[in-house]
Design an enzyme around this catalytic site. Structure first.
Site, short mmCIF file in Angstrom:
data_model
loop_
_atom_site.label_atom_id
_atom_site.label_comp_id
_atom_site.label_asym_id
_atom_site.label_seq_id
_atom_site.Cartn_x
_atom_site.Cartn_y
_atom_site.Cartn_z
N GLY A 653 0.83 -1.19 0.00
CA GLY A 653 0.00 0.00 0.00
C GLY A 653 0.86 1.24 0.00
O GLY A 653 2.02 1.21 -0.45
N SER A 654 0.32 2.31 0.50
CA SER A 654 1.04 3.58 0.47
C SER A 654 2.13 3.63 1.53
O SER A 654 2.05 2.97 2.57
CB SER A 654 0.05 4.74 0.68
OG SER A 654 -0.41 4.76 2.02
N GLU A 683 5.65 -3.54 0.95
CA GLU A 683 6.00 -2.98 -0.37
C GLU A 683 5.09 -1.77 -0.55
O GLU A 683 3.87 -1.87 -0.55
CB GLU A 683 5.77 -4.02 -1.47
CG GLU A 683 6.36 -3.61 -2.81
CD GLU A 683 5.28 -3.10 -3.76
OE1 GLU A 683 5.32 -1.88 -4.05
OE2 GLU A 683 4.44 -3.88 -4.20
N CYS A 717 2.45 -0.14 -9.00
CA CYS A 717 3.48 0.44 -8.15
C CYS A 717 4.81 0.53 -8.88
O CYS A 717 5.70 1.29 -8.48
CB CYS A 717 3.63 -0.38 -6.86
SG CYS A 717 3.61 -2.15 -7.12
#
Length: 931
Positions: A653-654, A683, A717
């Site tokens: 995620g962020s 990640e 991403c």
């Protein structure tokens, strides 16, 4: 002769579809009733019961032996033998009424049907019930085939029976005939034999004989009269060993008299010599016992010497010492011996367990494992299973799932389109799942079709605090059984899930990903189908590699090994919206290593993640191992992270969210909340780059940059969001980008002609719009193509290229997560300086690519950008890592770089323990230098 209805053979228990010898221990070893070791109780009327169960327990068949019982009674009466009212023989002691009946857990294969019909012991209705249970293990079919041929009137096996044996067992004709004969004799003997402790020891020693006897292979009716029980016992054990392919587990509960003798007998091993005192005492006891016994036993002993009993198993089934024992004390029998727990002399697969003054003799008719056991001693499940395994598994070779192209008019395209139409017409209601229980909280969330946000794709119930706390308890309870399960059994679940996804659920998973997450057909295929399947297959391969990593050296007299233990507690998996494969991998990789997982899927990817969870359940994942918990991220963080049982986090995620979780975990560590340091695997974001050298091929650079920047609307991403282009290549490349903007198609994700669709939700749309508006108003940037957006039907943003005059312009530094590419044009002769600029511009370090034909330029970029990316590509786009080929993960602000798709990631979910075992006792505490 003993009536067959009252002489019950040992209980046989078989693992369904298991082709290696293993040992199970029930979860509650102290329980008197369990599915694996408990014999069936006698029916109230004394009839023997045969119960056949399928692996699922859905089918069962009860066959009574009443008809054979009455026939046997009539036969005995005609021969002058006395029969008790319940049909028992005078040889049967009062305790023998507690002897259990046969209990089989077997699957059947079609070839056994004809054999069953030929034997005539089963009715047509019974055969139909038997054949309703399906299986594939030939040895299981052979066992049932053998069970049917042990009739009292059996002599020479029919040719048809032998042929059936050959077909279901794979034996040659002679071996098949011997197996039929041996099994019949074995069953007769075991139905009538009462083992003493000494007989058990003798059996144990001789079970290691695997050679078939070369003499006296005739069936019972043609067998010569036997006068030596010891020789008969020897032949029996040899024949038993020959039945290893057919008989897996024979379990028998001994009568109380024999239990007393067995548990009170002195302990001996194979290599020990019986002390003289014990030998003399035993001899004296036998001499005293020779004066008494029941009249029936004397009568039977006498009849064993008559020619009329020739070939009867009862004439040679009892050990000599047992026949003499009853002649000492008359009807009262020998004095009871005190039952005391002590060393049992039986080694290998013969175990005595004391439970309510009852002993269960578990007897394995295959090769022996020399393991001395104590009465009442419980072996840990994992150790027992490992010790009882005689094979080292080799998993199927892992391979990348082939991509399907979905060409127009193809069958794949038609089936996928039909799946999309079906999902558009439905609106499933998705519950929370805790311990296999589907829970509807009433707090409803909605997942919309992002390219048509007026349509609700599904609804889902959001977990509340009570459900989250229940999930913790359920997962910890499931952990006990799951972590003890052999890794091959865990691996089989995920290998089956891979095949289910590759076939039955491929179109449904792709359709859910296309509509719910806005992926085109190609992007869905490489994600929800191929990459997810690859994770399931290759992770199993990596587990095998990890468990095989053992110390290379052992000192003399020392054995070193490493055990890879699951973490203490549960793992929390928080998955993103942009990859269904990541949603599948985050909970399953810790689970594969023996952990239990609480899975919080992204609210904008609920449907596709639900399909994955449904596949795992169908593949056999036990309840409670992975719990499905949609809901608020903040609530889940507050509850699941604040438990002392929190052992790890698998996150994608962020960066901001991951940082907040790390901060909260650090606070809890400071407060001594956790039992250990949680494993934090994350990640996060990325500001991924393409860097071109002046020697780069423009055509290759252009095509790879378009794909990396605009496929899936730049929401990977690893998507290319900044590019460094030398001024000698820029004019040509600029024209190519402008031409692309005129040709690219955007629209609904289930329209196969589109290259792009909508971004995931309104929040993402607004964020991207802000960056575009900033560039349009900034003197340091200009918009080359795109710059338009529309959210009237779906959240659509055109592919946009911003040309930045400042190499550290806002969109060159910050993550946008949308179809926006920022380009900085640098002087071609400032290659190394610009490489250093690329390395220092962004805090992220996820993916990056270098395009150059000059090998010195490639080597220079590889060296200077060493820490700029976790995945580095040469003359290729910075997206599209393949499991088993390019392990994925980044460092710096991009995560912990634990490389999903490799054994490095799986190693994070185990805690290694080094074990040193010394075989040579230490004889002194001093050292040579002291003298």
């Amino acid at each position: 002769m003993v009536p067959r209805s009252t002489c019950n053979p040992p209980t046989k228990v078989r693992q369904p579809n298991t082709f290696s010898q293993t040992n199970f221990r029930p979860e509650n070893p102290n329980s008197e009733r369990n599915a694996l070791t408990e014999p069936l109780e006698k029916a109230s009327d004394g009839r023997a019961t045969h119960e056949f169960n399928s692996t699922s327990g859905a089918e069962s068949l009860a066959l009574t032996a009443q008809s054979r019982k009455s026939a046997t009674q009539t036969k005995m009466e005609s021969e002058g033998e006395s029969v008790s009212p319940n049909g028992s023989s005078p040889l049967s002691s009062p305790q023998s009424s507690h002897t259990p009946t046969i209990s089989l857990s077997l699957d059947f294969v079609p070839p056994v049907q004809n054999a069953l019909k030929r034997f005539g012991t089963a009715t047509t209705k019974e055969i139909q019930k038997l054949m309703s249970i399906r299986g594939t293990a030939q040895s299981q079919a052979a066992e049932i085939l053998l069970e049917r041929i042990s009739g009292d009137d059996f002599c020479e096996p029919e040719e048809a029976v032998v042929r059936d044996m050959m077909s279901v067992s794979g034996l040659r004709r002679d071996d098949a005939r011997r197996a039929v004969i041996f099994y019949d004799q074995l069953q007769r003997c075991k139905a009538r034999r009462v083992y003493s402790h000494e007989a058990i020891e003798e059996i144990t020693r001789r079970l290691e004989c695997t050679e078939l006897p070369n003499n006296d292979l005739a069936p019972p009716a043609k067998r010569r009269k036997t006068t030596s029980p010891t020789q008969d016992q020897h032949d029996l054990i040899q024949r038993d060993s020959a039945l290893a392919p057919f008989s897996n587990v024979l379990q028998w509960t001994a009568p109380q008299e024999i239990i007393s003798n067995a548990v009170s007998a002195p302990a001996h091993t194979h290599d020990e010599e019986v002390p003289k005192e014990e030998t003399q005492q035993s001899k004296t006891t036998e001499e005293e016992a020779s004066t008494t016994n029941s009249h029936a036993e004397k009568e039977t002993a006498a009849s064993s010497d008559e020619g009329s009993s020739e070939g009867s198993p009862s004439s040679w089934s009892l050990p000599r010492e047992k026949k003499r024992r009853g002649e000492q004390y008359g009807s009262k029998g020998p004095p009871p011996k005190k039952v005391r727990p002590q060393e049992c002399g039986v080694l290998g697969r013969c175990t005595l367990e004391k439970s309510d003054y009852n002993a269960k003799i578990i007897y394995k008719s295959r090769k022996m494992l020399r393991l001395p056991l104590r009465i009442g001693h419980n072996i840990p499940f994992q150790a027992a299973r490992r010790n009882m395994s005689f094979s080292r598994s080799t998993i199927p070779k892992a391979y990348n799932e082939p991509l399907r192209n979905y060409e127009a008019g193809s069958q794949d395209a038609k089936l996928l389109k039909a799946a999309c139409d079906k999902l558009r017409s439905e609106c499933p209601e998705i519950p929370c799942v805790v311990g296999g229980r589907e829970i509807k909280t009433g707090n409803i969330g909605k997942q919309l079709v992002c390219s048509d946000h007026a349509q609700v794709l599904c609804t889902f119930h959001q977990a509340n605090e009570q459900i989250l706390r229940e999930a913790i308890e359920v997962s910890l309870e499931a952990k006990k059984s799951w972590e003890a399960l052999p890794w091959e059994d865990r691996a089989a679940i995920f290998l089956r899930a891979a095949d289910l996804l590759a076939t039955k659920y491929r179109y449904e998973a792709n359709a859910a990903t296309m509509l719910g997450q806005g992926k085109t057909v190609w992007q869905a295929e490489i994600d929800s189908a191929c990459e997810t399947i690859d994770f399931f297959r290759f992770n199993v391969k990596y587990v095998e590699e990890i468990y095989s990593m053992q110390p290379p050296e052992n000192s003399k007299g020392v054995w070193n090994r490493v055990e890879y233990r699951p973490l203490e507690g549960y793992v929390v998996a928080i998955s993103p919206f942009n990859f269904t494969a990541i949603g599948a991998n985050l909970p399953t990789s810790p689970a594969l290593m023996g952990n239990v997982v609480l899975w919080k899927p992204a609210s904008t990817a609920i449907l596709s993640n639900w399909v994955i969870f449904k596949i795992l359940r169908e593949a056999g994942l036990p309840d409670g191992v992975i719990n499905f918990l949609p809901g608020s991220g903040a609530l889940i963080g507050n509850i699941l992270l604040d438990s002392p049982h929190f052992a790890g986090l698998h996150f994608t995620g962020s960066t901001a969210v991951f940082n907040s979780i790390m901060f909260k975990t650090a606070q809890n560590l400071n407060n001594n909340l956790y039992r250990g340091y949680p494993r934090m695997v994350g990640e996060t974001g990325g500001k991924d780059f393409h860097f071109a050298h002046k020697s780069a091929l423009v055509d290759n650079l252009f095509h790879n940059t378009v794909r990396a920047a605009f496929e899936y609307q730049g929401q990977k991403c690893s998507a290319c969001s900044r590019a460094y282009i030398p001024d000698n290549l820029w004019p040509e490349l600029k024209e190519r980008f402008i031409e692309f903007s005129k040709q690219v198609k955007m629209g609904q994700s289930d329209d196969f002609a589109n290259f792009m669709s909508a971004v995931i939700d309104k929040n993402s749309f607004n964020n991207i719009r802000n960056y575009i508006d900033h560039a349009a108003a900034s003197p340091d940037a200009e918009i080359l193509i795109g710059g338009k957006y529309d959210d009237s039907k779906g959240w659509f943003v055109e592919p946009t290229i911003i040309v930045a005059k400042d190499p550290k312009y806002k969109s060159m530094v910050e993550e946008i997560f949308g179809p926006v590419l920022t380009i900085y044009v640098y002087p071609a002769d400032q290659y190394e300086e610009t490489l250093a600029l690329c390395d220092q511009t962004s805090p992220y370090s996820l993916t990056g690519s270098i395009f150059a034909q000059d090998r010195y330029a490639v080597a220079t970029a590889t060296r200077l950008l060493r820490n700029s990316s976790g995945n580095f590509y040469i003359n290729d786009k910075c997206t599209g890592a393949v499991v088993g080929q390019q392990p994925f993960g980044g460092a710096r602000a991009s995560g912990t770089n634990d490389k999903a798709g490799s054994n490095l990631n799986l190693l994070r979910w185990v805690s290694a323990r080094s074990i040193k075992e010394n075989f040579i006792p230490t004889t002194t505490w001093s050292y040579p230098h002291m003298f």
